[in-house]
Design a protein around this motif. Structure first.
Motif, mmCIF file in Angstrom:
data_model
loop_
_atom_site.group_PDB
_atom_site.id
_atom_site.type_symbol
_atom_site.label_atom_id
_atom_site.label_comp_id
_atom_site.label_asym_id
_atom_site.label_seq_id
_atom_site.Cartn_x
_atom_site.Cartn_y
_atom_site.Cartn_z
ATOM 1 N N ARG A 153 0.834 -1.209 0.000
ATOM 2 C CA ARG A 153 0.000 0.000 0.000
ATOM 3 C C ARG A 153 0.866 1.254 0.000
ATOM 4 O O ARG A 153 0.579 2.220 -0.709
ATOM 5 C CB ARG A 153 -0.920 -0.027 1.215
ATOM 6 N N ALA A 159 -2.745 -9.552 -10.453
ATOM 7 C CA ALA A 159 -3.226 -9.415 -9.071
ATOM 8 C C ALA A 159 -2.638 -8.168 -8.408
ATOM 9 O O ALA A 159 -3.339 -7.446 -7.687
ATOM 10 C CB ALA A 159 -2.864 -10.666 -8.272
ATOM 11 N N LYS A 160 -1.349 -7.913 -8.660
ATOM 12 C CA LYS A 160 -0.693 -6.730 -8.079
ATOM 13 C C LYS A 160 -1.337 -5.455 -8.614
ATOM 14 O O LYS A 160 -1.630 -4.529 -7.839
ATOM 15 C CB LYS A 160 0.794 -6.750 -8.415
ATOM 16 N N GLN A 217 -4.329 -5.153 -9.837
ATOM 17 C CA GLN A 217 -5.702 -5.098 -9.334
ATOM 18 C C GLN A 217 -5.721 -4.533 -7.911
ATOM 19 O O GLN A 217 -6.602 -3.753 -7.556
ATOM 20 C CB GLN A 217 -6.327 -6.500 -9.363
ATOM 21 N N PHE A 218 -4.729 -4.939 -7.092
ATOM 22 C CA PHE A 218 -4.615 -4.403 -5.737
ATOM 23 C C PHE A 218 -4.393 -2.891 -5.789
ATOM 24 O O PHE A 218 -5.002 -2.137 -5.027
ATOM 25 C CB PHE A 218 -3.447 -5.085 -4.998
ATOM 26 N N GLU A 219 -3.517 -2.448 -6.699
ATOM 27 C CA GLU A 219 -3.237 -1.018 -6.827
ATOM 28 C C GLU A 219 -4.486 -0.249 -7.252
ATOM 29 O O GLU A 219 -4.751 0.847 -6.748
ATOM 30 C CB GLU A 219 -2.100 -0.785 -7.834
ATOM 31 N N GLY A 221 -7.529 -1.048 -6.516
ATOM 32 C CA GLY A 221 -8.365 -0.967 -5.317
ATOM 33 C C GLY A 221 -7.932 0.137 -4.373
ATOM 34 O O GLY A 221 -8.763 0.861 -3.812
ATOM 35 N N VAL A 222 -6.620 0.291 -4.212
ATOM 36 C CA VAL A 222 -6.098 1.346 -3.328
ATOM 37 C C VAL A 222 -6.446 2.723 -3.894
ATOM 38 O O VAL A 222 -6.905 3.605 -3.171
ATOM 39 C CB VAL A 222 -4.564 1.208 -3.151
#
Length: 188
Positions: free
Chosen positions: A63, A119-120, A122-124, A126-127
């Motif tokens: 994050r 996936a990485k 996609q996480f970014e 979301g943040v």
């Protein structure tokens, strides 16, 4: 008489000291008010910076990495524009662009069979989306498209430019442009 003169001088000096301290207090209050206004204007950058500090304290490295990239992008744009603080609309545009580029990366990574990169990214996404206003659903977009189209008298492809101008004036940043275009094609 000499003593009285001394007392008068002391009283005068005390009044001057009192006036100076009152002026100092007023200046301090003005400075604090100016800082409050500055915090309200730099809404996204201030919020992301505060969250970055929290991520540093908690040790949330993934994050933290994303937040640092966002801060860098926002500050770079401010430097390019030669201003201290960007307007909220420009900051939101930068965040939307960051989401869009990461979404493209996700689709490319999935096409190449690189699930860990997808996936990485996609996480970014979301943040970053946590800082953006809530996006409209497809049904809401369709309703709003119909509403704007009837308001301007949309008659087909030749009115698309006029429609988009009106749409952006009302709903900029609240809906994905591709979904708006699709809803408009279904309507026309």
């Amino acid at each position: 008489p000499g003593c009285a003169l001394h007392r008068a001088q002391r009283r005068r000096q005390a009044r001057v000291r009192c006036a100076h301290s009152k002026r100092r207090a007023r200046r301090r209050q003005r400075r604090f008010r100016a800082e409050e206004v500055e915090i309200e204007m730099a809404n996204y950058l201030a919020k992301i910076t505060a969250d970055m500090k929290a991520a540093m304290k908690s040790g949330d490295k993934p994050r933290l990495e994303v937040l640092r990239m966002l801060i860098s992008d926002l500050k770079k744009k401010a430097i390019d524009a030669q201003v201290d603080d960007l307007p909220d609309e420009e900051e939101a545009t930068i965040l939307h662009r960051a989401v869009k580029t990461r979404a493209d990366s996700v689709s490319q990574a999935q096409a190449a069979g690189r699930a860990e990169i997808a996936a990485k990214e996609q996480f970014e996404i979301g943040v970053i989306q946590a800082y953006l206003p809530q996006q409209m659903s497809a049904a809401e977009i369709a309703d709003k498209v119909r509403e704007v189209a009837t308001a301007i008298g949309y008659a087909g492809g030749k009115d698309t430019g006029r429609f988009m101008k009106e749409w952006l004036a009302k709903y900029k940043g609240l809906a994905d442009g591709k979904l708006v275009q699709e809803a408009l094609k279904k309507l026309g």
